[in-house]
Design an enzyme around this catalytic site. Structure first.
Site, PDB file in Angstrom:
ATOM      1  N   LYS A   1      40.846  30.328  42.776  1.00 28.93           N
ATOM      2  CA  LYS A   1      41.515  31.391  42.030  1.00 28.93           C
ATOM      3  C   LYS A   1      40.830  32.733  42.295  1.00 28.93           C
ATOM      4  O   LYS A   1      41.489  33.737  42.575  1.00 28.93           O
ATOM      5  CB  LYS A   1      41.432  31.064  40.529  1.00 28.93           C
ATOM      6  CG  LYS A   1      41.746  32.215  39.608  1.00 28.93           C
ATOM      7  CD  LYS A   1      41.606  31.828  38.160  1.00 28.93           C
ATOM      8  CE  LYS A   1      40.252  32.100  37.560  1.00 28.93           C
ATOM      9  NZ  LYS A   1      39.961  33.494  37.227  1.00 28.93           N
ATOM     10  N   ASN A   2      39.490  32.736  42.212  1.00 30.72           N
ATOM     11  CA  ASN A   2      38.758  33.996  42.290  1.00 30.72           C
ATOM     12  C   ASN A   2      38.748  34.599  43.692  1.00 30.72           C
ATOM     13  O   ASN A   2      38.321  35.728  43.867  1.00 30.72           O
ATOM     14  CB  ASN A   2      37.324  33.814  41.781  1.00 30.72           C
ATOM     15  CG  ASN A   2      37.305  33.678  40.270  1.00 30.72           C
ATOM     16  OD1 ASN A   2      38.329  33.839  39.608  1.00 30.72           O
ATOM     17  ND2 ASN A   2      36.149  33.355  39.724  1.00 30.72           N
TER      18      ASN A   2
ATOM     19  N   ARG B   1      42.435  40.381  34.020  1.00 32.02           N
ATOM     20  CA  ARG B   1      41.345  41.311  34.270  1.00 32.02           C
ATOM     21  C   ARG B   1      41.097  41.511  35.761  1.00 32.02           C
ATOM     22  O   ARG B   1      40.744  42.597  36.209  1.00 32.02           O
ATOM     23  CB  ARG B   1      40.073  40.799  33.602  1.00 32.02           C
ATOM     24  CG  ARG B   1      38.966  41.771  33.762  1.00 32.02           C
ATOM     25  CD  ARG B   1      37.642  41.341  33.246  1.00 32.02           C
ATOM     26  NE  ARG B   1      36.783  42.518  33.167  1.00 32.02           N
ATOM     27  CZ  ARG B   1      36.103  43.000  34.194  1.00 32.02           C
ATOM     28  NH1 ARG B   1      36.162  42.406  35.356  1.00 32.02           N
ATOM     29  NH2 ARG B   1      35.376  44.081  34.051  1.00 32.02           N
TER      30      ARG B   1
ATOM     31  N   ASP C   1      39.265  37.740  29.800  1.00 30.13           N
ATOM     32  CA  ASP C   1      38.619  36.659  29.063  1.00 30.13           C
ATOM     33  C   ASP C   1      37.714  37.215  27.969  1.00 30.13           C
ATOM     34  O   ASP C   1      37.089  38.247  28.151  1.00 30.13           O
ATOM     35  CB  ASP C   1      37.716  35.843  30.000  1.00 30.13           C
ATOM     36  CG  ASP C   1      38.506  34.895  30.866  1.00 30.13           C
ATOM     37  OD1 ASP C   1      39.725  34.816  30.681  1.00 30.13           O
ATOM     38  OD2 ASP C   1      37.885  34.247  31.723  1.00 30.13           O
TER      39      ASP C   1
ATOM     40  N   ASP D   1      30.291  30.362  35.511  1.00 33.81           N
ATOM     41  CA  ASP D   1      31.555  29.673  35.239  1.00 33.81           C
ATOM     42  C   ASP D   1      31.358  28.169  35.023  1.00 33.81           C
ATOM     43  O   ASP D   1      32.269  27.496  34.527  1.00 33.81           O
ATOM     44  CB  ASP D   1      32.544  29.907  36.391  1.00 33.81           C
ATOM     45  CG  ASP D   1      33.071  31.338  36.404  1.00 33.81           C
ATOM     46  OD1 ASP D   1      32.724  32.098  35.486  1.00 33.81           O
ATOM     47  OD2 ASP D   1      33.816  31.691  37.320  1.00 33.81           O
TER      48      ASP D   1
HETATM   49  C1  UD1 Z   1      33.781  37.314  38.665  1.00 32.36           C
HETATM   50  C2  UD1 Z   1      34.627  36.095  38.382  1.00 32.36           C
HETATM   51  C3  UD1 Z   1      34.136  35.377  37.134  1.00 32.36           C
HETATM   52  C4  UD1 Z   1      32.656  35.067  37.247  1.00 32.36           C
HETATM   53  C5  UD1 Z   1      31.870  36.319  37.617  1.00 32.36           C
HETATM   54  C6  UD1 Z   1      30.398  36.063  37.870  1.00 32.36           C
HETATM   55  C7  UD1 Z   1      36.811  36.738  39.201  1.00 32.36           C
HETATM   56  C8  UD1 Z   1      38.232  37.018  38.878  1.00 32.36           C
HETATM   57  N1  UD1 Z   1      36.006  36.510  38.171  1.00 32.36           N
HETATM   58  O1  UD1 Z   1      33.948  38.222  37.575  1.00 32.36           O
HETATM   59  O2  UD1 Z   1      34.885  34.178  36.975  1.00 32.36           O
HETATM   60  O3  UD1 Z   1      32.204  34.580  36.008  1.00 32.36           O
HETATM   61  O4  UD1 Z   1      32.424  36.915  38.812  1.00 32.36           O
HETATM   62  O5  UD1 Z   1      30.238  35.120  38.877  1.00 32.36           O
HETATM   63  O6  UD1 Z   1      36.423  36.687  40.358  1.00 32.36           O
HETATM   64  N2  UD1 Z   1      28.974  44.437  35.340  1.00 32.36           N
HETATM   65  C9  UD1 Z   1      28.624  45.711  34.935  1.00 32.36           C
HETATM   66  N3  UD1 Z   1      29.219  46.769  35.557  1.00 32.36           N
HETATM   67  C10 UD1 Z   1      30.134  46.622  36.541  1.00 32.36           C
HETATM   68  C11 UD1 Z   1      30.485  45.316  36.948  1.00 32.36           C
HETATM   69  C12 UD1 Z   1      29.892  44.245  36.321  1.00 32.36           C
HETATM   70  O7  UD1 Z   1      27.812  45.889  34.043  1.00 32.36           O
HETATM   71  O8  UD1 Z   1      30.635  47.634  37.067  1.00 32.36           O
HETATM   72  C13 UD1 Z   1      28.345  43.284  34.666  1.00 32.36           C
HETATM   73  C14 UD1 Z   1      29.347  42.527  33.831  1.00 32.36           C
HETATM   74  O9  UD1 Z   1      29.464  43.090  32.535  1.00 32.36           O
HETATM   75  C15 UD1 Z   1      28.740  41.159  33.793  1.00 32.36           C
HETATM   76  C16 UD1 Z   1      28.028  41.029  35.143  1.00 32.36           C
HETATM   77  O10 UD1 Z   1      27.897  42.351  35.632  1.00 32.36           O
HETATM   78  O11 UD1 Z   1      27.765  41.077  32.780  1.00 32.36           O
HETATM   79  C17 UD1 Z   1      28.770  40.157  36.154  1.00 32.36           C
HETATM   80  O12 UD1 Z   1      30.011  40.745  36.453  1.00 32.36           O
HETATM   81  P1  UD1 Z   1      30.756  40.561  37.862  1.00 32.36           P
HETATM   82  O13 UD1 Z   1      29.855  39.878  38.837  1.00 32.36           O
HETATM   83  O14 UD1 Z   1      31.329  41.875  38.236  1.00 32.36           O
HETATM   84  O15 UD1 Z   1      31.901  39.553  37.481  1.00 32.36           O
HETATM   85  P2  UD1 Z   1      33.463  39.722  37.692  1.00 32.36           P
HETATM   86  O16 UD1 Z   1      33.739  40.236  39.061  1.00 32.36           O
HETATM   87  O17 UD1 Z   1      34.036  40.450  36.529  1.00 32.36           O
END
Ligand code: UD1
Length: 425
Positions: A22-23, A94, A118, A307
């Site tokens: 999915k991701n 998201r 989520d 996850d």
């Molecule tokens: C993706 C996955 C999700 C998984 C996560 C971590 C998808 C659709 N989702 O989410 O299932 O749990 O990776 O492996 O692919 N953060 C910031 N600032 C930013 C970006 C992120 O502070 O600009 C923080 C977030 O709040 C969080 C952490 O970094 O605490 C991880 O986020 P990120 O790696 O970006 O996860 P997603 O891409 O949202």
């Protein structure tokens, strides 16, 4: 609204297949925007999130043909595309934030609603924003929208991410491929889904080096061409089945699972007494009696994935001994804990740590899913609980797993779906 009804006591046995992640699929769909013409993706999972992303692309002017049965998505991208992703769709998904990079790169502007998603923590966008700013975009937030503009196009730059964010790495990667000059991303995310997107972009004509390591270098090109691409297998779905087999002391072959993408997860299960062997179709996980509890802390890849954290909770809830589960990525991702406690798990939560003392069996009760993975982990908990467990808000699980109930029944579980009772208020 449906719920799962689980009759406890089954050891899962048999084989289960995993399809594309999915991701990765959602990001590849967004990446298709970078090239005019028809992109074809195969092994796309039959889940609601793909349907939502397909609709988002249609509203940008693409013709999208999605056949959930064959797992094929065809996206025909016109020369001129829209640049606004509305709140109505973004709040339902998201991951739609990943159209930001491709839209700025293609159109010189993008308006993307700030996502909800989520219920697992605040999930900032600061790294996405600063990355695009380094590439020459101006970004501001107004009326709930993130507005990015680069009327004269993007240029290369040095981007150092404070944290290896998956989403920010993807957005800057998908913007940098059409920027003028060289971009270097350091402290980049290293997940197999990032490597998959890089392979896809390189096939399209992009120049990228280092995907899968912490430093990615991109040399921008002026245009990309559409391609066919098979989505990388879903390591989180594969991990779900590995934990399900270990927790229920079962014996499951995960067909299509790539052991090399599982990071720390399979090693931890093996060290705790579960047998994991590679097969020519994937890997096989065999639970051998009541397994040992293990401490685990979530980390960016190749560490233990956040996850899979809810599955580590369920596993440890019925394992032999005590374990500490630490969540380092998302602050509110412990909603599974209170539900496991309803099932009789012995848990104590302190900030981002949960201490569990394994009990022999859980005790069936009504519980509620709060996100995709917590829902699936609670269904597995129901399999090691006496009596009947119901897991309400089953729609969360549908967002990440195609036919989760059917797959469990194929492994011998007594799991059905039924309408949820109407809430009291
Ligand atoms: C993706 C996955 C999700 C998984 C996560 C971590 C998808 C659709 N989702 O989410 O299932 O749990 O990776 O492996 O692919 N953060 C910031 N600032 C930013 C970006 C992120 O502070 O600009 C923080 C977030 O709040 C969080 C952490 O970094 O605490 C991880 O986020 P990120 O790696 O970006 O996860 P997603 O891409 O949202």
């Amino acid at each position: 609204m449906d719920r799962f009804r689980v009759v406890g006591g089954t050891r899962l046995r048999g084989e289960v297949s995993v399809v594309g992640a999915k991701n990765s699929a959602l990001k590849l769909m967004a990446g298709a925007l970078l090239a005019v013409g028809k992109t074809r993706l195969t092994s796309v999972p039959a889940i609601l999130d793909v349907t939502i992303m397909a609709e988002l692309l249609r509203r940008l002017g693409c013709v999208v043909d999605y056949d959930p049965t064959s797992g094929v998505v065809e996206i025909d991208v016109p020369d001129r595309i829209g640049h606004r992703a509305d709140y109505e769709l973004v709040r339902a998904l998201r991951a739609s934030i990943c159209v930001l990079g491709p839209l700025v790169a293609r159109c010189g502007e993008a308006q993307v609603a700030i996502p909800g998603g989520d219920a697992i923590g605040s999930r900032g966008l600061d790294l996405h924003i600063s990355g695009l700013e380094t590439l020459g975009a101006s970004v501001h937030v107004t009326h709930g929208y993130l507005i990015a503009a680069a009327p004269n196009g993007l240029h290369g730059g040095e981007i150092r991410l404070d944290f290896p964010s998956v989403g920010a790495t993807e957005n800057v990667l998908m913007a940098a491929v059409l920027a003028k000059g060289v971009t270097r991303v350091t402290n980049a995310a290293r997940e197999p889904e990032i490597v998959d997107i890089a392979h896809f972009l390189v096939k399209m004509g992009a120049t990228i080096e280092g995907a899968g390591s912490s430093v990615i270098e991109v040399e921008g090109v002026s245009a990309l061409t559409p391609v066919s691409h098979q989505v990388v297998p879903d390591r989180i779905a594969a991990g779900t089945w590995a934990f399900a087999a270990a927790t229920t002391e079962g014996d499951v072959e995960v067909v299509g699972g790539v052991a090399g993408h599982m990071g720390a997860a399979l090693d931890l299960l093996t060290e705790a007494g579960t047998d994991v062997v590679l097969t020519d179709r994937g890997f096989r996980v065999t639970g051998t009696g009541r397994r040992a509890a293990f401490d685990v802390a979530t980390l960016p890849y190749p560490g233990f994935p956040t996850d899979l954290q809810p599955f580590a909770l369920t596993y440890n809830a019925v394992a032999q001994g005590s374990a500490m589960v630490t969540e380092n990525l998302f602050e509110a991702r412990f909603r599974t804990v209170q539900e496991l406690a309803r099932l009789g798990a012995d848990t104590r939560m302190d900030g981002h740590h949960v201490m569990l003392h394994g009990v022999r069996r859980l005790s069936g009760a009504p519980v509620e899913a709060s996100d995709i993975r917590s829902g699936a982990a609670l269904v597995i908990a129901g399999l090691v609980a006496d009596g009947i467990t119901t897991v309400s808000k089953a729609h969360h699980v549908d967002r990440g797993y195609a036919g989760f109930g059917e797959a469990l029944r194929g492994l011998g579980a007594d799991v059905t779906r039924e309408p949820d009772e109407a809430p009291y208020i």
